[in-house]
Motif scaffolding. Sequence first.
Motif, PDB file in Angstrom:
ATOM      1  N   ASN A 123       0.846  -1.252  -0.066  1.00 37.26           N
ATOM      2  CA  ASN A 123      -0.133   0.119   0.020  1.00 37.26           C
ATOM      3  C   ASN A 123       0.918   1.288   0.182  1.00 37.26           C
ATOM      4  O   ASN A 123       1.572   1.489   1.009  1.00 37.26           O
ATOM      5  CB  ASN A 123      -0.744   0.044   1.276  1.00 37.26           C
ATOM      6  N   ALA A 124       1.236   1.906  -1.152  1.00 38.44           N
ATOM      7  CA  ALA A 124       1.984   3.205  -1.521  1.00 38.44           C
ATOM      8  C   ALA A 124       1.269   4.445  -1.037  1.00 38.44           C
ATOM      9  O   ALA A 124       0.131   4.397  -1.572  1.00 38.44           O
ATOM     10  CB  ALA A 124       2.448   2.921  -2.740  1.00 38.44           C
ATOM     11  N   GLN A 125       1.941   5.140  -0.327  1.00 39.32           N
ATOM     12  CA  GLN A 125       1.537   6.544  -0.163  1.00 39.32           C
ATOM     13  C   GLN A 125       1.347   7.095  -1.710  1.00 39.32           C
ATOM     14  O   GLN A 125       2.206   6.814  -2.444  1.00 39.32           O
ATOM     15  CB  GLN A 125       2.301   7.464   0.741  1.00 39.32           C
ATOM     16  N   THR A 126       0.478   8.052  -1.843  1.00 32.29           N
ATOM     17  CA  THR A 126       0.227   8.317  -3.414  1.00 32.29           C
ATOM     18  C   THR A 126       1.622   9.268  -3.962  1.00 32.29           C
ATOM     19  O   THR A 126       1.568   9.152  -5.293  1.00 32.29           O
ATOM     20  CB  THR A 126      -1.272   9.118  -3.605  1.00 32.29           C
ATOM     21  N   HIS A 127       1.982  10.026  -3.164  1.00 29.63           N
ATOM     22  CA  HIS A 127       3.242  10.584  -3.500  1.00 29.63           C
ATOM     23  C   HIS A 127       4.351   9.553  -3.994  1.00 29.63           C
ATOM     24  O   HIS A 127       5.292  10.229  -4.792  1.00 29.63           O
ATOM     25  CB  HIS A 127       3.592  11.642  -2.527  1.00 29.63           C
ATOM     26  N   ALA A 128       4.546   8.356  -3.464  1.00 31.05           N
ATOM     27  CA  ALA A 128       5.422   7.513  -3.900  1.00 31.05           C
ATOM     28  C   ALA A 128       4.819   6.553  -5.058  1.00 31.05           C
ATOM     29  O   ALA A 128       5.822   5.821  -5.399  1.00 31.05           O
ATOM     30  CB  ALA A 128       5.980   6.682  -2.584  1.00 31.05           C
ATOM     31  N   GLU A 129       3.956   6.709  -5.430  1.00 32.44           N
ATOM     32  CA  GLU A 129       3.214   5.867  -6.578  1.00 32.44           C
ATOM     33  C   GLU A 129       4.244   5.678  -7.725  1.00 32.44           C
ATOM     34  O   GLU A 129       4.505   4.629  -8.167  1.00 32.44           O
ATOM     35  CB  GLU A 129       2.075   6.402  -6.876  1.00 32.44           C
ATOM     36  N   ALA A 130       4.702   6.891  -8.255  1.00 32.76           N
ATOM     37  CA  ALA A 130       5.747   7.043  -9.336  1.00 32.76           C
ATOM     38  C   ALA A 130       6.720   6.148  -9.079  1.00 32.76           C
ATOM     39  O   ALA A 130       7.406   5.418 -10.009  1.00 32.76           O
ATOM     40  CB  ALA A 130       5.840   8.203  -9.702  1.00 32.76           C
ATOM     41  N   PHE A 131       7.296   6.171  -7.937  1.00 34.83           N
ATOM     42  CA  PHE A 131       8.567   5.470  -7.340  1.00 34.83           C
ATOM     43  C   PHE A 131       8.307   3.967  -7.800  1.00 34.83           C
ATOM     44  O   PHE A 131       9.077   3.364  -8.373  1.00 34.83           O
ATOM     45  CB  PHE A 131       9.049   5.767  -6.232  1.00 34.83           C
ATOM     46  N   TYR A 132       7.310   3.543  -6.991  1.00 32.41           N
ATOM     47  CA  TYR A 132       7.033   2.209  -7.148  1.00 32.41           C
ATOM     48  C   TYR A 132       6.554   1.531  -8.581  1.00 32.41           C
ATOM     49  O   TYR A 132       7.086   0.392  -8.921  1.00 32.41           O
ATOM     50  CB  TYR A 132       5.909   1.635  -6.360  1.00 32.41           C
ATOM     51  N   GLN A 133       6.165   2.257  -9.271  1.00 31.42           N
ATOM     52  CA  GLN A 133       5.692   1.935 -10.846  1.00 31.42           C
ATOM     53  C   GLN A 133       7.096   1.947 -11.535  1.00 31.42           C
ATOM     54  O   GLN A 133       7.401   1.088 -12.491  1.00 31.42           O
ATOM     55  CB  GLN A 133       5.076   3.207 -11.373  1.00 31.42           C
ATOM     56  N   ARG A 134       8.238   2.655 -11.301  1.00 27.12           N
ATOM     57  CA  ARG A 134       9.226   2.689 -11.857  1.00 27.12           C
ATOM     58  C   ARG A 134       9.980   1.174 -11.442  1.00 27.12           C
ATOM     59  O   ARG A 134      11.005   0.706 -12.449  1.00 27.12           O
ATOM     60  CB  ARG A 134      10.375   3.733 -11.693  1.00 27.12           C
ATOM     61  N   LEU A 135       9.731   0.654 -10.451  1.00 28.27           N
ATOM     62  CA  LEU A 135      10.205  -0.563 -10.165  1.00 28.27           C
ATOM     63  C   LEU A 135       9.212  -1.903 -10.567  1.00 28.27           C
ATOM     64  O   LEU A 135       9.457  -2.843 -10.293  1.00 28.27           O
ATOM     65  CB  LEU A 135      10.340  -0.641  -8.541  1.00 28.27           C
ATOM     66  N   GLY A 136       8.418  -1.431 -11.371  1.00 29.12           N
ATOM     67  CA  GLY A 136       7.446  -2.597 -11.922  1.00 29.12           C
ATOM     68  C   GLY A 136       6.295  -2.789 -11.301  1.00 29.12           C
ATOM     69  O   GLY A 136       5.473  -3.893 -11.519  1.00 29.12           O
ATOM     70  N   TYR A 137       5.872  -2.029 -10.194  1.00 25.44           N
ATOM     71  CA  TYR A 137       4.576  -2.175  -9.569  1.00 25.44           C
ATOM     72  C   TYR A 137       3.344  -1.652 -10.313  1.00 25.44           C
ATOM     73  O   TYR A 137       3.380  -0.605 -10.960  1.00 25.44           O
ATOM     74  CB  TYR A 137       4.505  -1.454  -8.246  1.00 25.44           C
ATOM     75  N   GLU A 138       2.293  -2.073 -10.157  1.00 27.82           N
ATOM     76  CA  GLU A 138       0.886  -1.812 -11.007  1.00 27.82           C
ATOM     77  C   GLU A 138       0.120  -1.479  -9.867  1.00 27.82           C
ATOM     78  O   GLU A 138      -0.253  -2.121  -9.122  1.00 27.82           O
ATOM     79  CB  GLU A 138       0.442  -2.860 -11.819  1.00 27.82           C
ATOM     80  N   THR A 139      -0.624  -0.276 -10.168  1.00 27.00           N
ATOM     81  CA  THR A 139      -1.646   0.213  -9.337  1.00 27.00           C
ATOM     82  C   THR A 139      -2.866  -0.496  -9.470  1.00 27.00           C
ATOM     83  O   THR A 139      -3.348  -0.622 -10.749  1.00 27.00           O
ATOM     84  CB  THR A 139      -1.954   1.529  -9.347  1.00 27.00           C
ATOM     85  N   VAL A 140      -3.350  -1.195  -8.397  1.00 21.79           N
ATOM     86  CA  VAL A 140      -4.749  -1.862  -8.555  1.00 21.79           C
ATOM     87  C   VAL A 140      -5.981  -1.611  -7.593  1.00 21.79           C
ATOM     88  O   VAL A 140      -6.774  -2.353  -7.659  1.00 21.79           O
ATOM     89  CB  VAL A 140      -4.543  -3.560  -8.496  1.00 21.79           C
ATOM     90  N   SER A 141      -5.856  -0.432  -7.017  1.00 24.16           N
ATOM     91  CA  SER A 141      -7.043  -0.014  -6.255  1.00 24.16           C
ATOM     92  C   SER A 141      -7.158   1.448  -6.517  1.00 24.16           C
ATOM     93  O   SER A 141      -6.548   2.478  -7.237  1.00 24.16           O
ATOM     94  CB  SER A 141      -6.680  -0.168  -4.624  1.00 24.16           C
ATOM     95  N   ASP A 142      -8.396   2.118  -6.044  1.00 27.73           N
ATOM     96  CA  ASP A 142      -8.373   3.431  -6.086  1.00 27.73           C
ATOM     97  C   ASP A 142      -7.804   4.072  -4.890  1.00 27.73           C
ATOM     98  O   ASP A 142      -7.351   3.276  -3.836  1.00 27.73           O
ATOM     99  CB  ASP A 142     -10.231   3.631  -5.956  1.00 27.73           C
ATOM    100  N   VAL A 143      -7.676   5.394  -4.597  1.00 31.57           N
ATOM    101  CA  VAL A 143      -7.088   5.966  -3.511  1.00 31.57           C
ATOM    102  C   VAL A 143      -7.756   5.865  -2.225  1.00 31.57           C
ATOM    103  O   VAL A 143      -9.228   5.825  -2.418  1.00 31.57           O
ATOM    104  CB  VAL A 143      -7.071   7.506  -3.962  1.00 31.57           C
ATOM    105  N   PHE A 144      -7.238   5.385  -1.043  1.00 29.66           N
ATOM    106  CA  PHE A 144      -7.804   5.279   0.326  1.00 29.66           C
ATOM    107  C   PHE A 144      -7.064   5.831   1.112  1.00 29.66           C
ATOM    108  O   PHE A 144      -5.794   5.908   1.101  1.00 29.66           O
ATOM    109  CB  PHE A 144      -8.304   3.811   0.467  1.00 29.66           C
ATOM    110  N   PRO A 145      -7.648   6.310   2.339  1.00 24.93           N
ATOM    111  CA  PRO A 145      -6.880   6.800   3.458  1.00 24.93           C
ATOM    112  C   PRO A 145      -6.218   5.813   4.289  1.00 24.93           C
ATOM    113  O   PRO A 145      -6.901   4.996   4.537  1.00 24.93           O
ATOM    114  CB  PRO A 145      -7.880   7.717   4.148  1.00 24.93           C
ATOM    115  N   ASP A 146      -4.920   5.962   4.656  1.00 29.21           N
ATOM    116  CA  ASP A 146      -4.589   5.119   5.736  1.00 29.21           C
ATOM    117  C   ASP A 146      -3.666   5.944   6.678  1.00 29.21           C
ATOM    118  O   ASP A 146      -2.812   6.901   6.464  1.00 29.21           O
ATOM    119  CB  ASP A 146      -3.657   4.141   5.241  1.00 29.21           C
TER     120      ASP A 146
END
Length: 141
Positions: free
Chosen positions: A106-129
Amino acid sequence: MIKAVIAKNKPQLDDALTVRHQVFVEEQKVPIELEIDEYEDKSTHVVLYDDEKPIGAGRFRVIDDVGKLERICVLPEYRGKGAGTMIMEKLESIAKEKGLKTVKLNAQTHAEAFYQRLGYETVSDVFPDAGIPHVTMVKTL
Protein backbone atom coordinates in the motif's frame (compact mmCIF):
# COMPACT_ATOMS: atom_id res chain seq x y z
CA MET A 1 29.00 2.12 2.19
CA ILE A 2 25.23 1.66 2.01
CA LYS A 3 23.81 -1.82 2.48
CA ALA A 4 20.46 -3.43 3.27
CA VAL A 5 20.37 -6.14 5.92
CA ILE A 6 17.73 -8.34 7.47
CA ALA A 7 17.36 -7.44 11.14
CA LYS A 8 18.68 -10.45 13.05
CA ASN A 9 18.82 -9.00 16.57
CA LYS A 10 17.22 -6.42 18.85
CA PRO A 11 19.66 -3.58 18.06
CA GLN A 12 18.97 -3.95 14.33
CA LEU A 13 15.21 -4.12 14.92
CA ASP A 14 15.50 -1.02 17.11
CA ASP A 15 17.35 0.71 14.25
CA ALA A 16 14.45 -0.09 11.88
CA LEU A 17 11.91 1.21 14.38
CA THR A 18 13.97 4.37 14.95
CA VAL A 19 13.96 5.22 11.24
CA ARG A 20 10.25 4.46 10.99
CA HIS A 21 9.57 6.69 13.99
CA GLN A 22 11.51 9.56 12.42
CA VAL A 23 9.75 9.28 9.05
CA PHE A 24 6.22 8.24 9.93
CA VAL A 25 5.62 9.59 13.44
CA GLU A 26 7.77 12.74 13.49
CA GLU A 27 7.74 13.79 9.82
CA GLN A 28 4.34 12.51 8.65
CA LYS A 29 2.52 12.78 12.01
CA VAL A 30 1.24 9.19 12.01
CA PRO A 31 0.09 8.29 15.55
CA ILE A 32 2.56 5.93 17.21
CA GLU A 33 -0.25 3.50 18.03
CA LEU A 34 -0.88 3.09 14.27
CA GLU A 35 2.80 2.90 13.33
CA ILE A 36 3.71 0.05 15.69
CA ASP A 37 1.19 -2.76 15.26
CA GLU A 38 0.48 -6.40 16.02
CA TYR A 39 2.52 -7.60 13.02
CA GLU A 40 5.95 -6.45 14.23
CA ASP A 41 6.84 -9.87 15.69
CA LYS A 42 5.43 -11.72 12.65
CA SER A 43 7.42 -9.69 10.10
CA THR A 44 10.90 -9.85 8.63
CA HIS A 45 12.47 -6.42 9.04
CA VAL A 46 15.03 -4.85 6.71
CA VAL A 47 17.32 -2.00 7.74
CA LEU A 48 19.33 0.13 5.33
CA TYR A 49 22.63 1.35 6.77
CA ASP A 50 25.07 4.02 5.66
CA ASP A 51 28.09 2.49 7.40
CA GLU A 52 26.68 2.14 10.94
CA LYS A 53 23.90 4.74 10.60
CA PRO A 54 20.38 3.40 9.99
CA ILE A 55 18.88 5.40 7.11
CA GLY A 56 15.95 3.32 5.86
CA ALA A 57 13.66 0.46 6.74
CA GLY A 58 10.91 -1.83 5.55
CA ARG A 59 9.22 -5.02 6.59
CA PHE A 60 7.93 -8.16 4.93
CA ARG A 61 5.26 -10.70 5.77
CA VAL A 62 3.26 -13.31 3.89
CA ILE A 63 -0.51 -13.06 3.46
CA ASP A 64 -2.24 -15.79 1.42
CA ASP A 65 0.84 -16.68 -0.66
CA VAL A 66 1.54 -13.02 -1.45
CA GLY A 67 4.49 -11.08 -0.07
CA LYS A 68 3.28 -7.91 1.67
CA LEU A 69 5.83 -5.11 1.76
CA GLU A 70 5.17 -2.56 4.47
CA ARG A 71 6.56 0.40 6.41
CA ILE A 72 9.04 1.29 3.67
CA CYS A 73 10.81 4.53 4.48
CA VAL A 74 14.05 6.46 3.95
CA LEU A 75 15.39 9.42 5.92
CA PRO A 76 14.85 12.69 4.03
CA GLU A 77 18.53 13.37 3.31
CA TYR A 78 18.88 9.99 1.53
CA ARG A 79 15.81 10.19 -0.69
CA GLY A 80 16.24 10.29 -4.44
CA LYS A 81 19.64 8.58 -4.24
CA GLY A 82 18.71 4.93 -4.71
CA ALA A 83 18.16 4.09 -1.03
CA GLY A 84 14.50 3.17 -1.51
CA THR A 85 15.37 0.93 -4.44
CA MET A 86 17.91 -0.92 -2.28
CA ILE A 87 15.25 -1.58 0.38
CA MET A 88 12.80 -2.79 -2.26
CA GLU A 89 15.36 -5.12 -3.82
CA LYS A 90 16.08 -6.66 -0.42
CA LEU A 91 12.37 -7.09 0.39
CA GLU A 92 11.70 -8.63 -3.03
CA SER A 93 14.65 -11.02 -2.58
CA ILE A 94 13.05 -12.27 0.66
CA ALA A 95 9.83 -12.97 -1.26
CA LYS A 96 11.74 -14.84 -3.96
CA GLU A 97 13.61 -16.92 -1.36
CA LYS A 98 10.23 -17.95 0.05
CA GLY A 99 9.09 -19.03 -3.43
CA LEU A 100 6.48 -16.31 -3.77
CA LYS A 101 5.47 -15.07 -7.22
CA THR A 102 3.62 -11.89 -6.24
CA VAL A 103 4.28 -8.99 -3.89
CA LYS A 104 2.00 -6.14 -2.96
CA LEU A 105 2.14 -2.94 -0.97
CA ASN A 106 0.00 0.00 0.00
CA ALA A 107 1.86 3.05 -1.31
CA GLN A 108 1.43 6.62 -0.27
CA THR A 109 0.22 8.33 -3.43
CA HIS A 110 3.21 10.69 -3.52
CA ALA A 111 5.44 7.58 -3.88
CA GLU A 112 3.29 5.83 -6.51
CA ALA A 113 5.56 6.85 -9.41
CA PHE A 114 8.60 5.48 -7.55
CA TYR A 115 6.99 2.06 -7.22
CA GLN A 116 5.76 2.16 -10.83
CA ARG A 117 9.38 2.60 -11.95
CA LEU A 118 10.18 -0.61 -10.06
CA GLY A 119 7.49 -2.54 -11.93
CA TYR A 120 4.51 -2.16 -9.58
CA GLU A 121 1.00 -1.70 -10.96
CA THR A 122 -1.74 0.23 -9.16
CA VAL A 123 -4.76 -2.00 -8.53
CA SER A 124 -6.98 0.13 -6.28
CA ASP A 125 -8.59 3.50 -5.98
CA VAL A 126 -7.11 5.99 -3.52
CA PHE A 127 -7.93 5.25 0.13
CA PRO A 128 -6.87 6.84 3.42
CA ASP A 129 -4.49 5.08 5.81
CA ALA A 130 -3.50 7.00 8.94
CA GLY A 131 -4.98 10.06 7.23
CA ILE A 132 -2.59 9.74 4.26
CA PRO A 133 -3.84 8.88 0.74
CA HIS A 134 -2.68 5.42 -0.41
CA VAL A 135 -3.13 3.00 -3.32
CA THR A 136 -2.58 -0.76 -3.41
CA MET A 137 0.10 -1.86 -5.88
CA VAL A 138 1.23 -5.32 -7.01
CA LYS A 139 4.19 -6.81 -8.86
CA THR A 140 4.80 -10.24 -10.33
CA LEU A 141 8.30 -11.44 -9.52
